[in-house]
Design an enzyme around this catalytic site. Structure first.
Site, PDB file in Angstrom:
ATOM      1  N   LYS A  79     -37.921-100.953  33.026  1.00  0.00           N
ATOM      2  CA  LYS A  79     -39.260-100.579  33.495  1.00  0.00           C
ATOM      3  C   LYS A  79     -39.604 -99.182  32.980  1.00  0.00           C
ATOM      4  CE  LYS A  79     -41.916-100.311  37.828  1.00  0.00           C
ATOM      5  NZ  LYS A  79     -41.887-100.487  39.296  1.00  0.00           N
ATOM      6  N   SER A 154     -45.211-103.647  41.235  1.00  0.00           N
ATOM      7  CA  SER A 154     -45.551-103.004  39.998  1.00  0.00           C
ATOM      8  C   SER A 154     -44.622-103.326  38.830  1.00  0.00           C
ATOM      9  CB  SER A 154     -45.563-101.488  40.203  1.00  0.00           C
ATOM     10  OG  SER A 154     -44.283-101.032  40.566  1.00  0.00           O
ATOM     11  N   SER A 178     -42.055-103.708  44.843  1.00  0.00           N
ATOM     12  CA  SER A 178     -42.317-103.815  43.403  1.00  0.00           C
ATOM     13  C   SER A 178     -41.268-104.534  42.568  1.00  0.00           C
ATOM     14  CB  SER A 178     -42.537-102.435  42.809  1.00  0.00           C
ATOM     15  OG  SER A 178     -43.858-102.044  43.028  1.00  0.00           O
TER      16      SER A 178
END
Ligand code: GLN
Length: 475
Positions: A79, A154, A178
């Site tokens: 990420k 996210s 997330s």
């Protein structure tokens, strides 16, 4: 089966038996990215050269020694809020668009030591604020199951990359859901570890008392392998703890496992198909000998309100560092004085959601409002934590849906922040309480994956993995 479709366990076996090489595996993953990512758009940046050179290095090492670990030579996507030395790290924000990480996050050092092959950085909501990746400053990622729908957020890029077989596994971060929510939307497995189990050093801070890094994988077993590799005490993160000993010593038996179903999580607002699939999964465990009982988490109804005070408060403090001076985007050449540099850089560097949260957080921390909002929310947080403590005296694990609905369509919630915040209803209390939780697939509605959330007590990862493995093997 193509190589990029392998799980970590399968790839590790193949590599060990020399049926495949890390270079072949990595090349196949990049072929898939080139084909599939035009549509899915899971990646913000790729490092093909770097990845192939580490893959080659691992292959050479393997030719001489046999004792490489289970992650050696296997591709991973990271990420874009986790620092990998020498690679861009933008947190999907314009304010950090060309920022290059000067050092490795602790999780990255650990993965590199284990021989992992880092292939690139995945898309996300800007600074991890959001539930759909629509808040990325660059583009939205698509759900591989239905390109009209969001992958969740996210960590949407990480979950979509795993689901689209564009990587073997990925890392995400979870402040209020997330990792778990995108995992559930994309039909993969994701773990939000116990707060402190995994070092946050090198993770761009969003809300430091809630943030945790965790794995996103194709199977529960893979999730455990990655978690084992990244957890542990780190002197660079004073909130980290050593779980290793506990994790190894716990024996798990599904017979007589006590499962709690919180009444508050199976109430109004939950899609009936999701409700049915989650209950069916729990029933399967009951058939294997587990005991299921209804429990209460009475303060759950305040969790969202509490989270959306504490999180922006911490955001407003953590994001103060992006001032147009120290990092990234700056308007120093356009501005007349220092205040204009700050204001211009932050106004044009941050997107709407970070700006909204910075303002909310500055308000809730300001003199006069601190007691009414921030302090009150901290007290509610303690009550939520106590809810879980009490519940875990009666049961071993708690099971709930991850999200009230399967993946929603683009545009469905983006114009109404409250609607978007509401989709975090089953995930935020877990972060407030600091307990671990895993999301795993439990079926599909109209072709869209649905996730089951398994919550454990603090340091209860072994229980969670034991339960999840039992379910996976019987699905
Ligand atoms: N969707 C939640 C939020 O917008 C959770 C984000 C996260 O876990 N990073 O805050």
């Amino acid at each position: 089966m193509r190589l990029n479709e392998l799980t970590i366990a399968q790839a590790a076996r193949g590599l060990k038996r020399k049926e495949l090489s890390s270079v072949e595996l990595t090349q196949t993953v990049f072929e898939q990215i080139k084909k599939r990512d035009l549509k899915v758009k899971a990646f913000l940046s790729l490092d093909e050269k770097g990845a192939l050179s580490s893959a080659k290095e691992i292959d050479e090492k393997r030719a001489h020694e046999d004792i490489l670990g289970g992650l050696a030579g296997i591709p991973v996507a990271i990420k874009d809020n986790i620092l990998v030395r020498g690679l861009k790290c933008s947190a999907a924000s314009k304010i950090l668009e060309n920022y290059v990480a000067p050092y490795d996050a602790t999780v990255i050092s650990k993965l590199k030591e284990a021989g992992a092959v880092i292939i690139g950085k995945t898309n996300m909501d800007e600074f991890a604020m959001g539930s759909s990746t629509e808040n990325s400053a660059f583009f939205a990622t698509k759900n591989p199951y239905d390109l009209q729908r969001v992958p969740g957020g996210s960590s949407g890029g990480s979950a979509a990359a795993v689901a689209a077989n564009e990587t073997i596994y990925a890392l995400g971060s979870d402040t209020g859901g997330s990792i778990r929510q995108p995992a559930s939307f994309c039909g993969v497995v994701g773990l939000k570890p116990t707060y402190g189990a995994v070092s946050r050093f090198g993770l761009m801070a969003m809300a430091s008392s809630l943030d945790q890094i965790g794995p996103i994988t194709k199977t529960v077993g893979d999730c455990q392998t990655v978690f084992d590799a990244i957890n542990g005490k780190d002197k660079l993160d004073s909130t980290s703890v050593d779980l290793k000993k506990e994790i190894r010593n716990t024996k798990f038996e599904i017979k007589n496992l006590r499962i709690g179903m919180p009444k508050e999580y199976f109430a109004q607002g939950l899609d009936e198909h999701v409700d049915k699939l989650v209950k069916e999964a729990i029933k399967k465990l009951e058939n294997l000998g587990a005991r299921v009982k209804e429990i209460n988490l009475p303060y759950s109804e305040y969790a969202l309100a509490c989270y959306y005070i504490i999180m922006p408060s911490e955001v407003s403090a953590n994001l103060a560092r992006y001032d147009g001076i120290k990092y990234g985007y700056s308007e120093f050449d356009k501005a007349g004085d220092l205040m204009e540099v700050y204001l211009g850089s932050r106004h044009h560097g941050f997107g709407a959601e970070p700006r909204r949260r910075i303002m909310l957080g500055t308000y809730t921390l300001s003199a006069g409002y601190y007691d009414a909002y921030y302090l009150k929310a901290q007290k509610v947080r303690t009550l939520i934590e106590q809810d879980f403590e009490k519940a875990f005296k009666e049961v071993d694990v708690i099971m709930t849906p991850v999200s009230p609905t399967p993946a929603f369509k683009f545009g469905e919630k983006i114009d109404d922040p409250l609607k978007m915040y509401l989709s975090d209803i089953y995930t935020v209390s877990i972060n407030l309480a600091g307990v671990p939780a895993l999301s795993m697939p439990c079926g599909r509605v109209d072709g869209l994956p649905v996730g089951l959330q398994i919550v454990g007590p603090q340091m209860g990862e072994p229980l969670i993995f034991g339960t999840a493995l039992a379910l996976e093997q019987n699905s």
